[in-house]
Design a protein around this motif. Structure first.
Motif, PDB file in Angstrom:
ATOM      1  N   GLY A  54      16.054  55.434  -4.865  1.00  0.00           N
ATOM      2  CA  GLY A  54      15.663  55.989  -3.576  1.00  0.00           C
ATOM      3  C   GLY A  54      15.059  54.937  -2.658  1.00  0.00           C
ATOM      4  O   GLY A  54      15.395  54.866  -1.469  1.00  0.00           O
ATOM      5  N   ILE A  55      14.161  54.108  -3.191  1.00  0.00           N
ATOM      6  CA  ILE A  55      13.549  53.040  -2.399  1.00  0.00           C
ATOM      7  C   ILE A  55      14.610  52.049  -1.925  1.00  0.00           C
ATOM      8  O   ILE A  55      14.580  51.585  -0.769  1.00  0.00           O
ATOM      9  CB  ILE A  55      12.464  52.315  -3.223  1.00  0.00           C
ATOM     10  N   SER A  56      15.573  51.753  -2.789  1.00  0.00           N
ATOM     11  CA  SER A  56      16.653  50.821  -2.423  1.00  0.00           C
ATOM     12  C   SER A  56      17.466  51.362  -1.249  1.00  0.00           C
ATOM     13  O   SER A  56      17.770  50.629  -0.294  1.00  0.00           O
ATOM     14  CB  SER A  56      17.565  50.574  -3.626  1.00  0.00           C
ATOM     15  N   LEU A  57      17.820  52.635  -1.307  1.00  0.00           N
ATOM     16  CA  LEU A  57      18.606  53.235  -0.232  1.00  0.00           C
ATOM     17  C   LEU A  57      17.811  53.262   1.078  1.00  0.00           C
ATOM     18  O   LEU A  57      18.383  53.058   2.160  1.00  0.00           O
ATOM     19  CB  LEU A  57      19.033  54.647  -0.632  1.00  0.00           C
ATOM     20  N   LEU A  58      16.521  53.476   0.987  1.00  0.00           N
ATOM     21  CA  LEU A  58      15.689  53.464   2.194  1.00  0.00           C
ATOM     22  C   LEU A  58      15.625  52.063   2.799  1.00  0.00           C
ATOM     23  O   LEU A  58      15.671  51.906   4.026  1.00  0.00           O
ATOM     24  CB  LEU A  58      14.282  53.965   1.868  1.00  0.00           C
ATOM     25  N   TRP A  59      15.521  51.043   1.958  1.00  0.00           N
ATOM     26  CA  TRP A  59      15.537  49.667   2.467  1.00  0.00           C
ATOM     27  C   TRP A  59      16.851  49.371   3.176  1.00  0.00           C
ATOM     28  O   TRP A  59      16.886  48.781   4.262  1.00  0.00           O
ATOM     29  CB  TRP A  59      15.335  48.673   1.318  1.00  0.00           C
ATOM     30  N   LEU A  60      17.966  49.765   2.551  1.00  0.00           N
ATOM     31  CA  LEU A  60      19.280  49.500   3.142  1.00  0.00           C
ATOM     32  C   LEU A  60      19.461  50.271   4.449  1.00  0.00           C
ATOM     33  O   LEU A  60      20.078  49.773   5.401  1.00  0.00           O
ATOM     34  CB  LEU A  60      20.379  49.852   2.136  1.00  0.00           C
ATOM     35  N   LEU A  61      18.914  51.472   4.483  1.00  0.00           N
ATOM     36  CA  LEU A  61      18.980  52.276   5.707  1.00  0.00           C
ATOM     37  C   LEU A  61      18.180  51.600   6.831  1.00  0.00           C
ATOM     38  O   LEU A  61      18.630  51.544   7.987  1.00  0.00           O
ATOM     39  CB  LEU A  61      18.432  53.679   5.425  1.00  0.00           C
ATOM     40  N   ALA A  62      17.011  51.086   6.488  1.00  0.00           N
ATOM     41  CA  ALA A  62      16.192  50.385   7.484  1.00  0.00           C
ATOM     42  C   ALA A  62      16.903  49.137   7.992  1.00  0.00           C
ATOM     43  O   ALA A  62      16.885  48.837   9.200  1.00  0.00           O
ATOM     44  CB  ALA A  62      14.842  50.012   6.877  1.00  0.00           C
ATOM     45  N   ILE A  63      17.553  48.413   7.072  1.00  0.00           N
ATOM     46  CA  ILE A  63      18.302  47.206   7.461  1.00  0.00           C
ATOM     47  C   ILE A  63      19.440  47.574   8.406  1.00  0.00           C
ATOM     48  O   ILE A  63      19.687  46.890   9.407  1.00  0.00           O
ATOM     49  CB  ILE A  63      18.854  46.500   6.203  1.00  0.00           C
ATOM     50  N   ARG A  64      20.109  48.667   8.099  1.00  0.00           N
ATOM     51  CA  ARG A  64      21.269  49.060   8.913  1.00  0.00           C
ATOM     52  C   ARG A  64      20.873  49.398  10.349  1.00  0.00           C
ATOM     53  O   ARG A  64      21.600  49.077  11.314  1.00  0.00           O
ATOM     54  CB  ARG A  64      21.961  50.254   8.245  1.00  0.00           C
ATOM     55  N   ALA A 187       3.963  45.876  -8.313  1.00  0.00           N
ATOM     56  CA  ALA A 187       4.991  44.838  -8.152  1.00  0.00           C
ATOM     57  C   ALA A 187       5.930  44.805  -9.348  1.00  0.00           C
ATOM     58  O   ALA A 187       7.151  44.650  -9.197  1.00  0.00           O
ATOM     59  CB  ALA A 187       4.322  43.475  -7.961  1.00  0.00           C
ATOM     60  N   ALA A 188       5.379  44.972 -10.548  1.00  0.00           N
ATOM     61  CA  ALA A 188       6.204  44.939 -11.758  1.00  0.00           C
ATOM     62  C   ALA A 188       7.221  46.068 -11.778  1.00  0.00           C
ATOM     63  O   ALA A 188       8.350  45.895 -12.244  1.00  0.00           O
ATOM     64  CB  ALA A 188       5.305  45.019 -12.997  1.00  0.00           C
ATOM     65  N   LYS A 189       6.839  47.233 -11.253  1.00  0.00           N
ATOM     66  CA  LYS A 189       7.726  48.395 -11.287  1.00  0.00           C
ATOM     67  C   LYS A 189       8.720  48.414 -10.121  1.00  0.00           C
ATOM     68  O   LYS A 189       9.664  49.196 -10.130  1.00  0.00           O
ATOM     69  CB  LYS A 189       6.894  49.687 -11.252  1.00  0.00           C
ATOM     70  N   ASP A 190       8.509  47.555  -9.125  1.00  0.00           N
ATOM     71  CA  ASP A 190       9.397  47.549  -7.959  1.00  0.00           C
ATOM     72  C   ASP A 190      10.619  46.677  -8.224  1.00  0.00           C
ATOM     73  O   ASP A 190      10.574  45.464  -8.097  1.00  0.00           O
ATOM     74  CB  ASP A 190       8.636  47.028  -6.733  1.00  0.00           C
ATOM     75  N   GLN A 191      11.709  47.328  -8.615  1.00  0.00           N
ATOM     76  CA  GLN A 191      12.975  46.629  -8.842  1.00  0.00           C
ATOM     77  C   GLN A 191      14.024  47.100  -7.835  1.00  0.00           C
ATOM     78  O   GLN A 191      15.218  47.113  -8.114  1.00  0.00           O
ATOM     79  CB  GLN A 191      13.464  46.856 -10.272  1.00  0.00           C
ATOM     80  N   SER A 192      13.557  47.478  -6.660  1.00  0.00           N
ATOM     81  CA  SER A 192      14.478  47.928  -5.626  1.00  0.00           C
ATOM     82  C   SER A 192      15.263  46.753  -5.064  1.00  0.00           C
ATOM     83  O   SER A 192      14.924  45.590  -5.273  1.00  0.00           O
ATOM     84  CB  SER A 192      13.699  48.617  -4.490  1.00  0.00           C
ATOM     85  N   THR A 193      16.341  47.085  -4.357  1.00  0.00           N
ATOM     86  CA  THR A 193      17.152  46.049  -3.733  1.00  0.00           C
ATOM     87  C   THR A 193      17.186  46.292  -2.230  1.00  0.00           C
ATOM     88  O   THR A 193      17.230  47.439  -1.802  1.00  0.00           O
ATOM     89  CB  THR A 193      18.592  46.059  -4.316  1.00  0.00           C
TER      90      THR A 193
END
Length: 553
Positions: A54-64, A187-193
């Protein structure tokens, strides 16, 4: 029908406009999605995986939606694509995401880069070709285009990210209290892209900076082996490091619930019913468990090579398999792992996820001595997340917190028994002369008495007692097999986990400075331990389990 047709036309229009973005997204998400598919086969997918997605998709959405000129945006993101390609390589070859574990190994073992490139050269080239294809085609598709830009979507994505990270940070603070450890755990648990890579890099930098002095000393320290035995002996040594496992809940040590049914029936098992740890924390206990130095000399434990480095220097092919995460609570354990020639991590999986890698190691062991170190999650809290559904054999007698916790904990022990039984069966099938050592790092409190204690770090009879045993294959040379019978005499004696390295040197015929016969379970000089340990920052010279138990009652 008309609405369906309009939806199809609209979807086709969006796909035509956004296909370059979707192609680039697919590459960035590929490590996460491939790992997610693998998890479906070997472990229960937990909520953290969905959180990461979910965090990864939100990052990609923000980038877009941050800019209509997506060509320029993705040019700026090139470093993240390069890191994502490393992530993809690790997932395809080792089944593991790019985390602080591998970044830390890269920082401390950069001299092995040449051997690594020669071994995995073709796989690296393949991943780079995929990167060039996806990134090149995606950029070409974006070149000259001005895409739809939306401040509303951008604000939604950023707001959702703040909420997502905030909720998880709140949960971390509740468990660990507010402070640096909570930040490092997040930070350790954040493996988003793609921006989760920054979290892993930051965590690595923090761990590296904190232990820089010890890293330098460990790298410069040498293993001085004076002699090795010419007699045929152990061909494969497997050292399984357990987690939060106490003997009180093992039927192997008299517990009424049959928690390790495989080990209960196994021949060749030498159990230790009074084994104690050197610290009720993983970050201290594991390095001590793998060191010849006594716990009162922590600086020496932290700055010299461990048992992993010793066996490597003695000519063994060394392996480190771990289902533990590298985080702020690991201390110098990543440095110990880096001493092995081969390392592989299976973070956020059940312990059974490492079995396939272990089996390959055993199958490829012909003609070489092997030392395989396996660090598992075992019975780490939350206990209910340590085993698949089919191992939920024990159910709470009542709805009380103690009964629920005990049932879940017993099931985690049952799963550890399955894992150890599988490891032993593979050793038997290999017909190699083998030895398996199992020891937990520390024990655990399970709301046992009026104190209402849960977890570890307290320093009492529950978290200082550990489950431990040694198993030997039935095909060992007669002289060695007879020598091991001495272990039967040690079953009820008080033993520290720090005795195991000294004992293993004798079993495998290695002589070197630092060996102490008074810690060797096979030596007539052995002296039962007073169980010294570290609690907080203070050294406690001895611990009397019987006195503590009486006091608790």
């Amino acid at each position: 029908m008309k609405n369906r047709s309009q939806f199809g036309e609209r979807a086709a229009k969006v796909a035509k406009a956004e296909w370059p973005t979707l192609l680039l997204w697919s590459f960035l998400l590929s490590p996460l999605l491939i790992r997610l598919l693998a998890d479906c086969r070997c472990s229960k997918t937990d909520l953290l995986v969905y959180y990461t997605l979910g965090i990864s998709l939100l990052w990609l959405l923000a980038i877009r939606f941050v800019s209509g000129n997506q060509f320029k945006v993705h040019v700026y993101l090139l470093p993240f694509y390069l890191v994502a390609s490393v992530d993809l390589f690790l997932v395809l070859n080792f089944g593991s995401r790019l985390t602080a574990a591998y970044l830390f190994i890269g920082l401390t073992n950069y001299k092995e880069a040449g051997d690594f490139l020669s071994t995995y050269g073709s796989s690296i080239i393949t991943v780079l070709l995929v990167l060039v294809l996806c990134y090149g085609v995606g950029l070409a598709g974006l070149y000259g285009r001005t895409l739809y830009k939306s401040k509303t979507v951008l604000c939604f994505a950023i707001g959702a990210l703040l909420v997502g990270y905030g909720v998880y940070f709140y949960k971390t603070v509740k468990l660990n209290s507010f402070g640096k450890s909570a930040i490092l755990d997040l930070a350790a648990k954040d493996q988003s892209t793609p921006f989760g890579y920054l979290s892993q890099i930051g965590l690595t930098a923090s761990l590296y900076t904190e232990s820089k002095k010890y890293i330098k000393q460990r790298l410069e320290s040498e293993v001085n082996i004076t002699s090795t035995s010419d007699q045929p002996g152990i061909e494969t040594l497997v050292f399984v490091i357990g987690e939060s496992s106490r003997p009180h809940n093992w039927s192997l040590f008299g517990y009424p619930n049959v928690t390790p049914p495989n080990l209960d029936k196994e021949t060749g098992v030498f159990k230790f019913s009074s084994m104690c740890t050197t610290a009720p924390y993983t970050s201290v206990a594991v390095p001590s468990l793998l060191s010849l130095e006594p716990i009162k000399h922590w600086d020496l434990i932290a700055s010299t090579k461990s048992l992993v480095g010793i066996y490597r220097a003695a000519g063994y092919k060394t392996y480190w398999l771990s289902s533990q995460e590298v985080d702020s609570f690991g201390g110098i354990i990543p440095q110990i792992a880096a001493e092995a020639q081969n390392r592989q991590y299976f973070e956020r999986s059940y312990d059974g996820a490492l079995i396939s890698a272990y089996e390959k190691i055993i199958q490829q062991g012909a003609g070489q001595k092997q030392a395989v170190f396996i660090h598992i999650k075992g019975s780490h809290f939350d206990y209910a997340r340590r085993y698949p559904r089919e191992f939920a054999k024990f159910t709470p007698a009542t709805d009380s917190a103690k009964d629920r916790i005990t049932a879940n904990y017993d099931n985690s022990v049952l799963y550890t028994d399955w894992l150890l039984g599988t490891i032993i069966e593979q050793l038997k099938a290999s017909q190699r002369k083998a030895l398996l050592v199992y020891s937990s790092d520390h024990g655990e409190n399970l709301l046992d008495d009026s104190r209402g204690l849960l977890g570890h770090g307290m320093g009492n009879e529950y978290d200082l007692s550990v489950a431990a045993f040694i198993w030997a294959s039935g095909n060992l040379p007669q002289q060695l097999a007879q020598k091991l019978q001495k272990l039967d005499e040690r079953e009820g004696q008080r033993i520290s986990i720090s005795s195991l390295p000294h004992t293993l040197l004798t079993i495998t015929g290695i002589s070197m400075p630092g060996y102490d016969s008074t810690h060797d379970l096979l030596s007539n000089d052995f002296v039962p331990s007073q169980c010294p340990y570290l609690l907080g920052t203070g050294y406690v010279p001895s611990f009397d389990f019987d006195v503590k138990r009486v006091a608790a009652e």
